[in-house]
Design a protein around this motif. Structure first.
Motif, PDB file in Angstrom:
ATOM      1  N   GLN A  70       0.639  -1.110  -0.220  1.00 14.78           N
ATOM      2  CA  GLN A  70       0.051  -0.343  -0.320  1.00 14.78           C
ATOM      3  C   GLN A  70       1.264   1.474  -0.257  1.00 14.78           C
ATOM      4  O   GLN A  70       0.300   1.638  -1.073  1.00 14.78           O
ATOM      5  CB  GLN A  70      -0.742  -0.239   1.289  1.00 14.78           C
ATOM      6  CG  GLN A  70      -2.065  -1.126   1.137  1.00 14.78           C
ATOM      7  CD  GLN A  70      -3.055  -0.335   0.494  1.00 14.78           C
ATOM      8  OE1 GLN A  70      -3.533   0.476   0.017  1.00 14.78           O
ATOM      9  NE2 GLN A  70      -3.544  -1.883  -0.523  1.00 14.78           N
TER      10      GLN A  70
ATOM     11  N   GLU B  60       2.631   1.778  -3.755  1.00 12.76           N
ATOM     12  CA  GLU B  60       0.976   1.829  -4.412  1.00 12.76           C
ATOM     13  C   GLU B  60       1.195   4.140  -4.283  1.00 12.76           C
ATOM     14  O   GLU B  60       1.008   4.612  -5.533  1.00 12.76           O
ATOM     15  CB  GLU B  60       0.050   1.572  -3.920  1.00 12.76           C
ATOM     16  CG  GLU B  60      -1.069   1.594  -5.018  1.00 12.76           C
ATOM     17  CD  GLU B  60      -2.411   0.413  -4.657  1.00 12.76           C
ATOM     18  OE1 GLU B  60      -3.112   1.538  -6.352  1.00 12.76           O
ATOM     19  OE2 GLU B  60      -2.121   0.126  -3.893  1.00 12.76           O
ATOM     20  N   TYR B  61       1.220   4.547  -2.936  1.00 10.77           N
ATOM     21  CA  TYR B  61       0.644   5.071  -2.702  1.00 10.77           C
ATOM     22  C   TYR B  61       1.773   6.494  -2.878  1.00 10.77           C
ATOM     23  O   TYR B  61       1.899   7.414  -3.663  1.00 10.77           O
ATOM     24  CB  TYR B  61       0.768   5.808  -0.788  1.00 10.77           C
ATOM     25  CG  TYR B  61       1.244   7.374  -0.708  1.00 10.77           C
ATOM     26  CD1 TYR B  61      -0.605   8.016  -0.885  1.00 10.77           C
ATOM     27  CD2 TYR B  61       1.879   7.686  -0.046  1.00 10.77           C
ATOM     28  CE1 TYR B  61      -0.313   8.564  -0.440  1.00 10.77           C
ATOM     29  CE2 TYR B  61       1.743   8.759   0.317  1.00 10.77           C
ATOM     30  CZ  TYR B  61       0.303  10.023   0.182  1.00 10.77           C
ATOM     31  OH  TYR B  61       0.574  11.497   0.496  1.00 10.77           O
ATOM     32  N   GLU B  62       3.161   6.177  -2.485  1.00  8.47           N
ATOM     33  CA  GLU B  62       4.418   6.782  -3.592  1.00  8.47           C
ATOM     34  C   GLU B  62       4.473   6.835  -4.583  1.00  8.47           C
ATOM     35  O   GLU B  62       5.142   7.366  -4.862  1.00  8.47           O
ATOM     36  CB  GLU B  62       5.198   6.423  -2.586  1.00  8.47           C
ATOM     37  CG  GLU B  62       5.729   6.074  -0.880  1.00  8.47           C
ATOM     38  CD  GLU B  62       7.200   5.363  -0.397  1.00  8.47           C
ATOM     39  OE1 GLU B  62       7.566   4.809  -0.961  1.00  8.47           O
ATOM     40  OE2 GLU B  62       7.059   5.997   1.028  1.00  8.47           O
ATOM     41  N   GLN B  63       4.366   6.164  -5.778  1.00  3.85           N
ATOM     42  CA  GLN B  63       3.973   5.831  -6.901  1.00  3.85           C
ATOM     43  C   GLN B  63       3.222   6.521  -7.425  1.00  3.85           C
ATOM     44  O   GLN B  63       3.782   7.635  -8.426  1.00  3.85           O
ATOM     45  CB  GLN B  63       3.610   4.531  -7.271  1.00  3.85           C
ATOM     46  CG  GLN B  63       4.214   4.385  -8.651  1.00  3.85           C
ATOM     47  CD  GLN B  63       3.707   2.652  -9.380  1.00  3.85           C
ATOM     48  OE1 GLN B  63       3.413   1.978  -8.640  1.00  3.85           O
ATOM     49  NE2 GLN B  63       4.283   2.423 -10.514  1.00  3.85           N
ATOM     50  N   ASN B  64       2.029   6.675  -7.249  1.00  9.33           N
ATOM     51  CA  ASN B  64       0.848   7.665  -7.104  1.00  9.33           C
ATOM     52  C   ASN B  64       0.948   9.258  -6.832  1.00  9.33           C
ATOM     53  O   ASN B  64       0.901   9.856  -7.420  1.00  9.33           O
ATOM     54  CB  ASN B  64      -0.896   7.278  -7.519  1.00  9.33           C
ATOM     55  CG  ASN B  64      -0.313   5.482  -8.112  1.00  9.33           C
ATOM     56  OD1 ASN B  64      -0.563   5.283  -8.834  1.00  9.33           O
ATOM     57  ND2 ASN B  64      -1.910   4.786  -7.271  1.00  9.33           N
ATOM     58  N   ALA B  65       1.950   9.707  -5.952  1.00  9.64           N
ATOM     59  CA  ALA B  65       1.795  10.719  -5.331  1.00  9.64           C
ATOM     60  C   ALA B  65       3.157  11.417  -6.360  1.00  9.64           C
ATOM     61  O   ALA B  65       2.969  12.280  -5.736  1.00  9.64           O
ATOM     62  CB  ALA B  65       2.571  10.453  -4.003  1.00  9.64           C
ATOM     63  N   LYS B  66       3.542  10.992  -6.614  1.00  8.26           N
ATOM     64  CA  LYS B  66       5.003  11.925  -7.751  1.00  8.26           C
ATOM     65  C   LYS B  66       4.455  12.679  -8.981  1.00  8.26           C
ATOM     66  O   LYS B  66       3.018  12.055  -9.498  1.00  8.26           O
ATOM     67  CB  LYS B  66       6.123  10.665  -7.969  1.00  8.26           C
ATOM     68  CG  LYS B  66       6.816  10.474  -6.684  1.00  8.26           C
ATOM     69  CD  LYS B  66       7.806   9.116  -7.295  1.00  8.26           C
ATOM     70  CE  LYS B  66       8.630   8.790  -6.577  1.00  8.26           C
ATOM     71  NZ  LYS B  66       9.382   7.441  -6.972  1.00  8.26           N
TER      72      LYS B  66
END
Length: 58
Positions: free
Chosen positions: A49, A52-58
């Motif tokens: 999780q 996934e958050y870090e990937q989508n937050a960029k």
């Protein structure tokens, strides 16, 4: 102007009885359960999780 604001502030609560009553006897014997350590499966889920958050937050 200052006099009007002062009058409004002072007339907001004319008496202490306008405030809600305190809940007397609200004590309870409820106890929060002791925490349990995360399993490897839980840790993997949290890591996925977070990734996934870090990937989508960029």
């Amino acid at each position: 102007m200052l006099a009007v604001l002062s009058a409004i502030c002072l007339s907001a609560c004319k008496d202490v009885s306008e405030e809600p009553e305190l809940n007397r006897g609200y004590d309870s014997n409820f106890r929060v359960p002791d925490p349990e350590p995360m399993t490897a499966e839980d840790s993997a889920f949290v890591a996925a999780q977070q990734a996934e958050y870090e990937q989508n937050a960029k």
